[in-house]
Write an enzyme that holds these catalytic residues in place. Structure first.
Site, mmCIF file in Angstrom:
data_model
loop_
_atom_site.group_PDB
_atom_site.id
_atom_site.type_symbol
_atom_site.label_atom_id
_atom_site.label_comp_id
_atom_site.label_asym_id
_atom_site.label_seq_id
_atom_site.Cartn_x
_atom_site.Cartn_y
_atom_site.Cartn_z
ATOM 1 N N ARG A 126 0.255 -0.788 -0.067
ATOM 2 C CA ARG A 126 0.122 -0.258 -0.370
ATOM 3 C C ARG A 126 1.138 0.931 0.159
ATOM 4 O O ARG A 126 1.776 1.570 0.941
ATOM 5 C CB ARG A 126 -1.273 0.204 1.401
ATOM 6 C CG ARG A 126 -2.294 -0.804 1.089
ATOM 7 C CD ARG A 126 -3.048 0.012 0.264
ATOM 8 N NE ARG A 126 -3.823 -1.288 0.147
ATOM 9 C CZ ARG A 126 -4.074 -2.821 -0.904
ATOM 10 N NH1 ARG A 126 -3.551 -2.662 -1.743
ATOM 11 N NH2 ARG A 126 -5.493 -2.831 -0.848
ATOM 12 N N HIS A 179 -1.009 -0.424 -9.855
ATOM 13 C CA HIS A 179 -1.890 -1.152 -9.041
ATOM 14 C C HIS A 179 -2.211 -2.805 -9.819
ATOM 15 O O HIS A 179 -3.465 -2.721 -9.877
ATOM 16 C CB HIS A 179 -3.307 -0.407 -8.374
ATOM 17 C CG HIS A 179 -3.330 -1.174 -7.285
ATOM 18 N ND1 HIS A 179 -3.553 -0.603 -5.404
ATOM 19 C CD2 HIS A 179 -3.346 -2.560 -6.814
ATOM 20 C CE1 HIS A 179 -3.834 -1.349 -5.297
ATOM 21 N NE2 HIS A 179 -4.025 -2.744 -5.467
HETATM 22 P P1 NDP Z 1 -2.367 -11.025 5.036
HETATM 23 O O1 NDP Z 1 -3.400 -10.320 6.256
HETATM 24 O O2 NDP Z 1 -2.452 -12.078 4.652
HETATM 25 O O3 NDP Z 1 -0.907 -10.921 5.558
HETATM 26 C C1 NDP Z 1 -0.931 -9.298 5.798
HETATM 27 C C2 NDP Z 1 0.965 -9.213 7.173
HETATM 28 O O4 NDP Z 1 1.256 -7.975 7.296
HETATM 29 C C3 NDP Z 1 0.209 -10.453 7.865
HETATM 30 O O5 NDP Z 1 2.066 -11.798 8.226
HETATM 31 C C4 NDP Z 1 0.532 -9.855 9.324
HETATM 32 O O6 NDP Z 1 1.092 -9.723 9.926
HETATM 33 C C5 NDP Z 1 1.749 -8.764 8.789
HETATM 34 N N1 NDP Z 1 1.539 -7.639 9.298
HETATM 35 C C6 NDP Z 1 0.590 -6.421 10.005
HETATM 36 N N2 NDP Z 1 0.135 -5.407 10.259
HETATM 37 C C7 NDP Z 1 1.351 -6.098 10.549
HETATM 38 C C8 NDP Z 1 2.575 -5.177 12.010
HETATM 39 N N3 NDP Z 1 2.156 -3.782 12.418
HETATM 40 N N4 NDP Z 1 3.820 -5.768 12.377
HETATM 41 C C9 NDP Z 1 4.377 -6.647 11.603
HETATM 42 N N5 NDP Z 1 3.076 -7.128 10.549
HETATM 43 C C10 NDP Z 1 2.143 -7.415 9.549
HETATM 44 O O7 NDP Z 1 -2.142 -10.108 3.072
HETATM 45 P P2 NDP Z 1 -2.047 -11.256 1.745
HETATM 46 O O8 NDP Z 1 -0.780 -10.891 2.591
HETATM 47 O O9 NDP Z 1 -3.359 -11.396 1.073
HETATM 48 O O10 NDP Z 1 -2.374 -8.989 1.585
HETATM 49 C C11 NDP Z 1 -1.188 -7.857 2.171
HETATM 50 C C12 NDP Z 1 -1.718 -6.922 1.500
HETATM 51 O O11 NDP Z 1 -1.353 -6.620 0.149
HETATM 52 C C13 NDP Z 1 -2.731 -6.624 2.103
HETATM 53 O O12 NDP Z 1 -2.839 -6.356 2.370
HETATM 54 C C14 NDP Z 1 -3.602 -5.503 0.350
HETATM 55 O O13 NDP Z 1 -2.807 -4.261 1.090
HETATM 56 C C15 NDP Z 1 -1.853 -5.280 -0.284
HETATM 57 N N6 NDP Z 1 -1.987 -6.430 -1.716
HETATM 58 C C16 NDP Z 1 -1.885 -5.693 -3.306
HETATM 59 C C17 NDP Z 1 -2.096 -6.237 -4.883
HETATM 60 C C18 NDP Z 1 -1.778 -5.696 -5.334
HETATM 61 O O14 NDP Z 1 -2.423 -5.488 -6.553
HETATM 62 N N7 NDP Z 1 -0.311 -4.969 -5.354
HETATM 63 C C19 NDP Z 1 -2.968 -7.037 -4.648
HETATM 64 C C20 NDP Z 1 -3.287 -7.541 -3.639
HETATM 65 C C21 NDP Z 1 -3.013 -7.855 -1.727
HETATM 66 P P3 NDP Z 1 0.472 -11.735 11.481
HETATM 67 O O15 NDP Z 1 0.460 -12.752 10.087
HETATM 68 O O16 NDP Z 1 0.478 -11.422 12.643
HETATM 69 O O17 NDP Z 1 -0.807 -11.762 10.956
#
Ligand code: NDP
Length: 309
Positions: free
Chosen positions: A224, A272
């Protein structure tokens, strides 16, 4: 009784996803009617594409779940009129697409492809053999559905991968860290940001984290736009602390035509498109979750409303 599924999304989204959803839902062993025109009070499930301005969901009094076709949930996660679970898209082609985008852009920078693609000037630069992947530490911020898949793909290619998440994790072949982010990016030559946008992750790539990376580090941000402090990025590019940033997500999308990023020689903008939900596999995920809910099993991919993702 027929289950009513309301589709929320643009006409283009309905044209794209409607047929695959109709086909998957029709194959379920209970009668289902999917339509963008379903009335809120009759709706059993919402299937939602796109990101939306705030919607008042309080008329959806009997809705059992909102099933999102998108991975991000920023537009709904803090909406207090949603009193039913929100499930985000996991799978649906998103992981495969993201692995392809991330490995391609990591390899571009690792191999130094630009030097040869842009440098067809008659000079024989035999001293440009790149290091092997094993000499190129990569950090992936976020070890969720997408970060984990990308980490594993990069590790398979031979990169030493450090992954960082909120909760502790164990993943074969990945050095998994949680807690202090500066420890996770310390010495990284390539950093991939695959975190959701939350108050905790805003500006996580900032002057301090850039300074901890290896000199000349490369940033990939398909996560993001809010993950990056833009001023700090431009300063780090100016000093060479960061040598290149390939950005797929932005604070404002579409990225305005006059934004500095477009013309910066060391920034690559992709619009994106790192990954997108594909209709057929996504329809299977939606059908699976409706089946689970109807047969008393827990829903998959439920969003943590407090955590914000
Ligand atoms: P998930 O919710 O599966 O994973 C998010 C990860 O981020 C988890 O490992 C989580 O930790 C970690 N996380 C969240 N908050 C924190 C924090 N404060 N400190 C450390 N780690 C943190 O999401 P996805 O993997 O499915 O997707 C990730 C992001 O990719 C989406 O939120 C979206 O913004 C982006 N995206 C972009 C796309 C594009 O085309 N550019 C397409 C799809 C998604 P934990 O495992 O411990 O919960």
């Amino acid at each position: 009784m027929t289950l009513v599924v309301k589709f929320i999304g643009s006409d283009a989204h309905w044209d794209e996803f409607g047929p695959a959803l109709q086909a998957e839902l029709a194959a379920l062993p209970f009668p289902i009617a999917l339509s963008p025109d379903a009335t809120p009070k009759n709706t059993d499930y919402i299937v939602m594409a796109g990101t939306h301005a705030p919607i008042d969901f309080s008329p959806f009094s009997r809705c059992k779940a909102m099933l999102r076709l998108w991975a991000g949930v920023e537009d709904v996660v803090h909406n207090d009129t949603i009193t039913f679970p929100i499930c985000r898209m996991v799978g649906g082609g998103l992981d495969a697409g993201m692995v392809e985008w991330v490995t391609a852009h990591v390899m571009r920078h690792h191999i130094g492809m630009d030097r040869h693609i842009n440098g067809q000037d008659g000079l024989w630069r035999a001293n440009t053999v790149p290091p092997l992947a094993a000499q190129r530490p990569v950090t992936v911020l976020g070890l969720g559905a997408l970060g984990r898949a990308c980490s594993q793909a990069l590790a398979t290619l031979g990169f030493p991968v450090t992954g960082w998440s909120r909760s502790p994790k164990t993943i074969d072949g990945i050095r998994c860290l949680n807690g202090d982010v500066t420890a996770a990016v310390n010495g990284a030559q390539i950093v991939v940001a695959l975190l959701p946008r939350t108050p905790e992750t805003e500006n996580i790539l900032n002057a301090e984290t850039f300074a901890r990376m290896a000199k000349g580090a490369v940033i990939l941000n398909p996560g993001r736009g809010q993950l990056i402090d833009e001023t700090a990025l431009l300063s780090a590019l100016a000093t060479g602390q960061v040598s290149h940033a390939t950005l797929d997500t932005f604070r404002q999308e579409p990225l305005p035509a006059d934004h500095k990023f477009w013309s910066h020689p060391n920034i690559t903008v992709t619009p994106h498109i790192a990954s997108a939900t594909r209709p057929e596999p996504a329809a299977k995920v939606i059908a699976q979750n409706i089946t689970r809910c109807e047969t008393g099993q827990p829903l998959l991919h439920v969003v943590g409303r407090k955590a914000g993702y």
